[in-house]
Design a protein around this motif. Sequence first.
Motif, PDB file in Angstrom:
ATOM      1  N   LYS A   1      20.778  21.004 -12.278  1.00 15.93           N
ATOM      2  CA  LYS A   1      19.557  21.520 -12.884  1.00 15.93           C
ATOM      3  C   LYS A   1      18.673  20.408 -13.415  1.00 15.93           C
ATOM      4  N   GLN A   2      19.307  19.322 -13.902  1.00 16.08           N
ATOM      5  CA  GLN A   2      18.545  18.235 -14.486  1.00 16.08           C
ATOM      6  C   GLN A   2      17.948  17.304 -13.445  1.00 16.08           C
ATOM      7  N   LYS A   3      18.415  17.414 -12.198  1.00 14.60           N
ATOM      8  CA  LYS A   3      17.915  16.526 -11.155  1.00 14.60           C
ATOM      9  C   LYS A   3      16.438  16.809 -10.890  1.00 14.60           C
ATOM     10  N   ILE A   4      15.663  15.758 -10.806  1.00 12.00           N
ATOM     11  CA  ILE A   4      14.220  15.905 -10.581  1.00 12.00           C
ATOM     12  C   ILE A   4      13.945  15.886  -9.094  1.00 12.00           C
ATOM     13  N   ILE A   5      13.390  16.959  -8.582  1.00 13.22           N
ATOM     14  CA  ILE A   5      13.090  17.056  -7.156  1.00 13.22           C
ATOM     15  C   ILE A   5      11.693  16.515  -6.908  1.00 13.22           C
ATOM     16  N   PRO A   6      11.544  15.555  -6.007  1.00 14.71           N
ATOM     17  CA  PRO A   6      10.209  15.008  -5.725  1.00 14.71           C
ATOM     18  C   PRO A   6       9.236  16.087  -5.268  1.00 14.71           C
ATOM     19  N   ALA A   7       8.014  16.021  -5.766  1.00 12.04           N
ATOM     20  CA  ALA A   7       6.985  16.979  -5.366  1.00 12.04           C
ATOM     21  C   ALA A   7       6.235  16.445  -4.150  1.00 12.04           C
ATOM     22  N   ASN A   8       5.716  17.335  -3.343  1.00 15.41           N
ATOM     23  CA  ASN A   8       4.905  16.930  -2.190  1.00 15.41           C
ATOM     24  C   ASN A   8       3.468  16.721  -2.664  1.00 15.41           C
ATOM     25  N   TYR A   9       3.235  15.573  -3.249  1.00 16.10           N
ATOM     26  CA  TYR A   9       1.920  15.290  -3.799  1.00 16.10           C
ATOM     27  C   TYR A   9       0.872  15.076  -2.716  1.00 16.10           C
ATOM     28  N   PHE A  10       1.294  14.548  -1.582  1.00 14.39           N
ATOM     29  CA  PHE A  10       0.342  14.051  -0.607  1.00 14.39           C
ATOM     30  C   PHE A  10       0.479  14.778   0.730  1.00 14.39           C
ATOM     31  N   SER A  11      -0.658  15.011   1.360  1.00 12.43           N
ATOM     32  CA  SER A  11      -0.656  15.625   2.675  1.00 12.43           C
ATOM     33  C   SER A  11      -0.194  14.619   3.718  1.00 12.43           C
ATOM     34  N   ALA A  12       0.130  15.112   4.915  1.00 17.83           N
ATOM     35  CA  ALA A  12       0.567  14.221   5.994  1.00 17.83           C
ATOM     36  C   ALA A  12      -0.529  13.219   6.349  1.00 17.83           C
ATOM     37  N   GLU A  13      -1.788  13.662   6.306  1.00 19.35           N
ATOM     38  CA  GLU A  13      -2.906  12.771   6.621  1.00 19.35           C
ATOM     39  C   GLU A  13      -3.029  11.658   5.583  1.00 19.35           C
ATOM     40  N   THR A  14      -2.845  12.019   4.303  1.00 14.45           N
ATOM     41  CA  THR A  14      -2.928  11.013   3.246  1.00 14.45           C
ATOM     42  C   THR A  14      -1.805   9.993   3.386  1.00 14.45           C
ATOM     43  N   ILE A  15      -0.617  10.471   3.723  1.00 11.83           N
ATOM     44  CA  ILE A  15       0.517   9.571   3.907  1.00 11.83           C
ATOM     45  C   ILE A  15       0.221   8.562   5.016  1.00 11.83           C
ATOM     46  N   GLN A  16      -0.446   8.993   6.068  1.00 10.12           N
ATOM     47  CA  GLN A  16      -0.791   8.089   7.167  1.00 10.12           C
ATOM     48  C   GLN A  16      -1.709   6.971   6.685  1.00 10.12           C
ATOM     49  N   HIS A  17      -2.550   7.261   5.703  1.00 15.62           N
ATOM     50  CA  HIS A  17      -3.465   6.254   5.165  1.00 15.62           C
ATOM     51  C   HIS A  17      -2.740   5.223   4.303  1.00 15.62           C
ATOM     52  N   MET A  18      -1.584   5.604   3.790  1.00 15.78           N
ATOM     53  CA  MET A  18      -0.903   4.749   2.832  1.00 15.78           C
ATOM     54  C   MET A  18      -0.208   3.560   3.480  1.00 15.78           C
ATOM     55  N   VAL A  19       0.081   3.653   4.741  1.00 12.47           N
ATOM     56  CA  VAL A  19       0.808   2.582   5.421  1.00 12.47           C
ATOM     57  C   VAL A  19       0.013   2.093   6.622  1.00 12.47           C
ATOM     58  N   LEU A  20      -0.116   0.791   6.729  1.00 17.45           N
ATOM     59  CA  LEU A  20      -0.831   0.212   7.865  1.00 17.45           C
ATOM     60  C   LEU A  20      -0.011   0.366   9.142  1.00 17.45           C
ATOM     61  N   HIS A  21      -0.660   0.820  10.208  1.00 13.17           N
ATOM     62  CA  HIS A  21       0.013   0.995  11.488  1.00 13.17           C
ATOM     63  C   HIS A  21      -0.755   0.235  12.562  1.00 13.17           C
ATOM     64  N   ASN A  22      -0.008  -0.344  13.488  1.00  6.19           N
ATOM     65  CA  ASN A  22      -0.653  -1.016  14.619  1.00  6.19           C
ATOM     66  C   ASN A  22      -1.377  -0.005  15.493  1.00  6.19           C
ATOM     67  N   GLY A  23      -2.601  -0.333  15.866  1.00  4.83           N
ATOM     68  CA  GLY A  23      -3.340   0.514  16.781  1.00  4.83           C
ATOM     69  C   GLY A  23      -4.033   1.704  16.151  1.00  4.83           C
ATOM     70  N   GLN A  24      -3.997   1.826  14.814  1.00  3.92           N
ATOM     71  CA  GLN A  24      -4.673   2.958  14.201  1.00  3.92           C
ATOM     72  C   GLN A  24      -6.189   2.741  14.206  1.00  3.92           C
ATOM     73  N   THR A  25      -6.926   3.807  14.043  1.00  2.00           N
ATOM     74  CA  THR A  25      -8.381   3.738  14.131  1.00  2.00           C
ATOM     75  C   THR A  25      -8.947   2.881  13.002  1.00  2.00           C
TER      76      THR A  25
ATOM     77  N   ARG B   1     -11.213   3.633  10.908  1.00  2.00           N
ATOM     78  CA  ARG B   1     -11.340   4.419   9.674  1.00  2.00           C
ATOM     79  C   ARG B   1     -10.008   4.449   8.925  1.00  2.00           C
ATOM     80  N   TYR B   2      -8.921   4.682   9.642  1.00  3.15           N
ATOM     81  CA  TYR B   2      -7.607   4.718   9.001  1.00  3.15           C
ATOM     82  C   TYR B   2      -7.246   3.347   8.452  1.00  3.15           C
ATOM     83  N   ASN B   3      -7.557   2.321   9.206  1.00  2.00           N
ATOM     84  CA  ASN B   3      -7.244   0.968   8.783  1.00  2.00           C
ATOM     85  C   ASN B   3      -7.987   0.616   7.494  1.00  2.00           C
ATOM     86  N   LYS B   4      -9.249   1.022   7.389  1.00  2.00           N
ATOM     87  CA  LYS B   4     -10.050   0.762   6.186  1.00  2.00           C
ATOM     88  C   LYS B   4      -9.454   1.475   4.978  1.00  2.00           C
ATOM     89  N   ARG B   5      -9.074   2.733   5.168  1.00  2.00           N
ATOM     90  CA  ARG B   5      -8.500   3.492   4.058  1.00  2.00           C
ATOM     91  C   ARG B   5      -7.186   2.869   3.592  1.00  2.00           C
TER      92      ARG B   5
END
Length: 222
Positions: free
Chosen positions: A10-34, A36-40
């Motif tokens: 009961k005391q264990k803290i379950i991580p919340a889904n704060y971020f959408s899948a699109e936002t998560i993609q912005h958080m990490v740099l990927h090779n070949g991304q657009t 716009r994504y690279n800027k974000r």
Amino acid sequence: MLSMEKKKVKQKIIPANYFSAETIQHMVLHNGQTKRYNKRSLDITLACKLTLTYGKYHLMMLHRQLAMSEERTSFQQAERTADLMNKMTVFHSSPTDFLHTQEQSTDESIDVYKEYKQLVAEYSDEHFEPAIVDQFCKTVYEDDEHFIFFKPFCNLYFSVYADALLRYQQGKIDYDEFCMQFQELSWMDGHRTPLDGKRLKMYIMSMREVVDWYKQLKNSNI
């Protein structure tokens, strides 16, 4: 034994889904991304670096002010302050926590300044220029009209979030651990609660503000 195990679950803290899948993609740099994504992605990295470096700068200036101040806290005043903090929060304080000599404050200011310069050098790249960072920190510190959330929370929650974002970008922590860092700690009872939508929005707005200000300074120096 079983009841204790249930209590732990009961005391264990379950991580919340704060971020959408699109936002998560912005958080990490990927090779070949657009572009716009690279800027974000780069903006997110810049916001984290500015948060952590400004936090050191702000702390350095506070120690410098203490070193230059003529006012000195008496031991009796420090005792009263420590007693009040111990009654109000779950963190233990002693009178010595509130007693600082000019020499101590000067030494702490120098130590934090070295940490600040070390971070700036470590983070330095074409998007994070030391000269612009120095100018950014100085103007933000002296500005009393803007950055109303960024400045007071920079060395508290915002630095924790920024550090988690950088480590997640670098693949040092997974998504669940990343979300676990987006929580608030109550000074009154030590209870940790997931960051709600309103406070998350406040954090994101603050990050956009500092990135925009940094870019404005950079463009004015071209």
